[in-house]
Design a protein around this motif. Structure first.
Motif, short mmCIF file in Angstrom:
data_model
loop_
_atom_site.label_atom_id
_atom_site.label_comp_id
_atom_site.label_asym_id
_atom_site.label_seq_id
_atom_site.Cartn_x
_atom_site.Cartn_y
_atom_site.Cartn_z
N UNK A 297 -5.87 1.03 56.80
CA UNK A 297 -6.54 2.23 57.28
C UNK A 297 -5.70 3.46 56.95
N UNK A 298 -6.32 4.43 56.30
CA UNK A 298 -5.66 5.69 55.96
C UNK A 298 -5.91 6.67 57.10
N UNK A 299 -4.87 7.01 57.86
CA UNK A 299 -5.04 7.86 59.03
C UNK A 299 -5.34 9.31 58.66
N UNK A 300 -5.02 9.71 57.44
CA UNK A 300 -5.28 11.09 57.03
C UNK A 300 -6.75 11.30 56.66
N UNK A 301 -7.32 10.37 55.91
CA UNK A 301 -8.71 10.52 55.47
C UNK A 301 -9.70 9.79 56.36
N UNK A 302 -9.22 8.84 57.15
CA UNK A 302 -10.10 8.08 58.03
C UNK A 302 -10.85 6.97 57.32
N UNK A 303 -10.37 6.55 56.15
CA UNK A 303 -11.03 5.50 55.38
C UNK A 303 -10.28 4.18 55.50
N UNK A 304 -11.02 3.08 55.54
CA UNK A 304 -10.43 1.74 55.53
C UNK A 304 -10.63 1.16 54.14
N UNK A 305 -9.51 0.75 53.51
CA UNK A 305 -9.58 0.20 52.16
C UNK A 305 -8.70 -1.02 52.06
N UNK A 306 -8.71 -1.65 50.91
CA UNK A 306 -7.88 -2.80 50.58
C UNK A 306 -8.08 -3.96 51.57
N UNK A 307 -9.27 -4.54 51.61
CA UNK A 307 -9.51 -5.67 52.52
C UNK A 307 -8.65 -6.88 52.17
N UNK A 308 -8.16 -7.59 53.19
CA UNK A 308 -7.32 -8.77 53.02
C UNK A 308 -7.73 -9.83 54.03
N UNK A 309 -7.40 -11.08 53.72
CA UNK A 309 -7.67 -12.17 54.64
C UNK A 309 -6.50 -12.45 55.57
N UNK A 310 -5.32 -11.90 55.27
CA UNK A 310 -4.16 -12.12 56.11
C UNK A 310 -3.54 -10.80 56.52
N UNK A 311 -2.94 -10.78 57.70
CA UNK A 311 -2.26 -9.58 58.17
C UNK A 311 -1.04 -9.28 57.28
N UNK A 312 -0.38 -10.32 56.84
CA UNK A 312 0.80 -10.13 55.98
C UNK A 312 0.43 -9.43 54.68
N UNK A 313 -0.68 -9.84 54.08
CA UNK A 313 -1.13 -9.20 52.85
C UNK A 313 -1.47 -7.74 53.06
N UNK A 314 -2.17 -7.43 54.14
CA UNK A 314 -2.51 -6.05 54.44
C UNK A 314 -1.26 -5.23 54.75
N UNK A 315 -0.29 -5.82 55.45
CA UNK A 315 0.94 -5.10 55.78
C UNK A 315 1.75 -4.81 54.52
N UNK A 316 1.76 -5.73 53.58
CA UNK A 316 2.45 -5.51 52.31
C UNK A 316 1.85 -4.33 51.57
N UNK A 317 0.53 -4.26 51.53
CA UNK A 317 -0.15 -3.15 50.87
C UNK A 317 0.13 -1.84 51.60
#
Length: 56
Positions: free
Chosen positions: A22-42
């Protein structure tokens, strides 16, 4: 003493195995992942890229 800055990109959970960045500046959610670790890496990578852009 300054307050700690919040990261621009954070991990947002939508379901049991549904995470995105989630981009807090623009309010957009991008880069979907199946794991929290993958999303945290991004999110970490995007925050590092943003910091490099601001320090130019």
């Amino acid at each position: 003493m300054s307050a700690p800055t919040q990261p621009r990109f954070v991990v947002q959970e939508f379901g049991l195995k549904d995470f995105c960045v989630y981009d807090t500046k623009t309010g957009l959610s991008r880069y979907p992942c199946f794991t929290r670790r993958g999303a945290q890496t991004i999110a970490d990578r995007k925050n590092a890229e943003q910091a490099a852009k601001e320090n130019r």
